[in-house]
Scaffold this motif. Structure first.
Motif, PDB file in Angstrom:
ATOM      1  N   LEU A 120     -47.346  84.139 -54.385  1.00 42.80           N
ATOM      2  CA  LEU A 120     -45.950  84.380 -54.704  1.00 42.80           C
ATOM      3  C   LEU A 120     -45.208  84.689 -53.413  1.00 42.80           C
ATOM      4  CD1 LEU A 120     -44.041  84.836 -57.329  1.00 42.80           C
ATOM      5  CD2 LEU A 120     -44.066  87.189 -56.495  1.00 42.80           C
ATOM      6  N   LEU A 155     -51.461  86.012 -64.376  1.00 45.83           N
ATOM      7  CA  LEU A 155     -52.003  86.557 -63.140  1.00 45.83           C
ATOM      8  C   LEU A 155     -52.819  87.800 -63.461  1.00 45.83           C
ATOM      9  CD1 LEU A 155     -48.771  86.256 -60.955  1.00 45.83           C
ATOM     10  CD2 LEU A 155     -50.685  84.634 -61.073  1.00 45.83           C
ATOM     11  N   ILE A 161     -54.265  91.966 -57.223  1.00 45.14           N
ATOM     12  CA  ILE A 161     -53.017  91.693 -56.523  1.00 45.14           C
ATOM     13  C   ILE A 161     -53.215  92.034 -55.049  1.00 45.14           C
ATOM     14  CG2 ILE A 161     -50.580  92.278 -56.274  1.00 45.14           C
ATOM     15  CD1 ILE A 161     -50.563  93.046 -59.233  1.00 45.14           C
ATOM     16  N   ALA A 181     -47.566  90.356 -64.808  1.00 43.76           N
ATOM     17  CA  ALA A 181     -48.823  89.641 -64.579  1.00 43.76           C
ATOM     18  C   ALA A 181     -49.290  88.879 -65.820  1.00 43.76           C
ATOM     19  CB  ALA A 181     -49.898  90.615 -64.113  1.00 43.76           C
ATOM     20  N   VAL A 184     -44.494  91.788 -59.946  1.00 41.46           N
ATOM     21  CA  VAL A 184     -45.698  91.001 -60.221  1.00 41.46           C
ATOM     22  C   VAL A 184     -46.661  91.793 -61.090  1.00 41.46           C
ATOM     23  CG1 VAL A 184     -47.758  89.997 -59.170  1.00 41.46           C
ATOM     24  CG2 VAL A 184     -45.527  89.567 -58.163  1.00 41.46           C
ATOM     25  N   VAL A 227     -53.592  86.980 -57.323  1.00 40.14           N
ATOM     26  CA  VAL A 227     -52.316  86.588 -56.728  1.00 40.14           C
ATOM     27  C   VAL A 227     -52.120  87.290 -55.392  1.00 40.14           C
ATOM     28  CG1 VAL A 227     -51.074  88.359 -58.060  1.00 40.14           C
ATOM     29  CG2 VAL A 227     -49.806  86.427 -57.060  1.00 40.14           C
ATOM     30  N   THR A 244     -55.231  84.542 -62.893  1.00 42.72           N
ATOM     31  CA  THR A 244     -55.549  84.162 -61.522  1.00 42.72           C
ATOM     32  C   THR A 244     -55.204  85.304 -60.576  1.00 42.72           C
ATOM     33  OG1 THR A 244     -54.891  81.909 -62.111  1.00 42.72           O
ATOM     34  CG2 THR A 244     -55.167  82.387 -59.767  1.00 42.72           C
ATOM     35  N   VAL A 250     -56.212  81.165 -55.095  1.00 41.10           N
ATOM     36  CA  VAL A 250     -55.396  82.190 -55.731  1.00 41.10           C
ATOM     37  C   VAL A 250     -53.967  81.688 -55.858  1.00 41.10           C
ATOM     38  CG1 VAL A 250     -56.829  84.012 -54.711  1.00 41.10           C
ATOM     39  CG2 VAL A 250     -54.703  83.326 -53.566  1.00 41.10           C
ATOM     40  N   ALA A 251     -53.221  82.313 -56.754  1.00 39.18           N
ATOM     41  CA  ALA A 251     -51.787  82.059 -56.804  1.00 39.18           C
ATOM     42  C   ALA A 251     -51.134  82.775 -55.626  1.00 39.18           C
ATOM     43  CB  ALA A 251     -51.210  82.559 -58.123  1.00 39.18           C
ATOM     44  N   ARG A 267     -49.426  77.683 -57.613  1.00 37.90           N
ATOM     45  CA  ARG A 267     -50.712  77.760 -58.315  1.00 37.90           C
ATOM     46  C   ARG A 267     -51.682  76.791 -57.644  1.00 37.90           C
ATOM     47  NH1 ARG A 267     -50.177  81.027 -62.684  1.00 37.90           N
ATOM     48  NH2 ARG A 267     -48.052  81.273 -63.513  1.00 37.90           N
ATOM     49  N   LEU A 294     -43.608  80.647 -56.768  1.00 35.99           N
ATOM     50  CA  LEU A 294     -44.998  80.851 -57.169  1.00 35.99           C
ATOM     51  C   LEU A 294     -45.775  79.555 -57.043  1.00 35.99           C
ATOM     52  CD1 LEU A 294     -47.159  82.755 -58.391  1.00 35.99           C
ATOM     53  CD2 LEU A 294     -46.380  81.992 -60.654  1.00 35.99           C
ATOM     54  N   ALA A 303     -52.930  79.102 -51.011  1.00 31.01           N
ATOM     55  CA  ALA A 303     -53.260  79.008 -52.435  1.00 31.01           C
ATOM     56  C   ALA A 303     -54.517  78.170 -52.650  1.00 31.01           C
ATOM     57  CB  ALA A 303     -52.083  78.425 -53.212  1.00 31.01           C
TER      58      ALA A 303
END
Length: 207
Positions: free
Chosen positions: A115, A150, A155, A145, A141, A82, A80, A112-113, A68, A66, A107
């Motif tokens: 993954l 997240l 998503i 979240a 996720v 994701v 955030t 955004v995050a 950030r 992940l 990112a």
């Protein structure tokens, strides 16, 4: 006609003696793919944080990473958006490290995050292993979240090449199931047409 940047990359790989992927065993192809990032990728940019995670899959734990983003202004949002990202590599090569720089860039660039999912690959794990892992990670996720800070309403799924294929498959499966609302797809030259009948496949088949 290839874009000049793509042509320059192919020329560089030829000059450095990087063997064509299809001439290698899966194990050697993975090793060369990982090693060549040193000459084909920029330095990995700094992000706010990188976390090693895992989720339960249908056949064991699925490694995750992940990222950030670095955000301007100093304020850290409580939730955030994701992007669940699936790496490319023909469903055979690639991993969390081969796509580390790209995930960091995504990112920071999108705020955004990200993954990144280390799904199972062939030939050791046959279809639909990769699909099962990518679906499991995306549902995970959604469930986690809040704990991960997240936003479950934002998503997205994405990937490049084979990963773009997997992202599209996850999006279609989520649509049909009706219990995994996705906000966006990021498909980077995705493999989405098994016929491969476009004129570009002939023009660029060699070289």
């Amino acid at each position: 006609m290839l874009h000049p940047q793509a042509r320059a990359l192919l020329d560089l790989m030829e000059q450095r003696g990087i063997p064509p992927v299809h001439t290698l065993s899966p194990q050697d192809a993975r090793r060369f793919y990982l090693e060549r990032r040193r000459i084909t990728q920029p330095a990995p940019p700094e992000v706010a944080a990188v976390e090693a995670l895992h989720c339960d899959g249908p056949h064991g734990a699925i490694p995750l990473r992940l990222y950030r983003p670095l955000l301007t202004g100093g304020a850290v949002p409580s939730a955030t958006p994701v992007l669940v990202y699936f790496h490319g590599g023909g469903w055979v090569i690639g991993d969390l490290d081969t796509h580390d720089t790209l995930c960091r860039e995504l990112a920071n660039g999108a705020g955004v995050a990200v993954l990144s999912v280390d799904y199972r690959m062939g030939p050791e794990h046959r279809f639909p292993a990769a699909v099962d892992d990518c679906l499991a990670a995306t549902y995970w996720v959604q469930r986690q979240a809040a704990a991960l800070r997240l936003d479950p309403r934002r998503i997205a799924v994405g990937g490049d090449s084979a990963g773009g294929n997997l992202a599209a498959v996850v999006a279609l499966a989520a649509r049909d199931a009706g219990d995994l609302p996705l906000a966006y797809q990021l498909l980077i030259y995705p493999a989405t047409d098994m016929r491969r009948g476009a004129p570009s496949h002939t023009r660029n088949a060699q070289g």
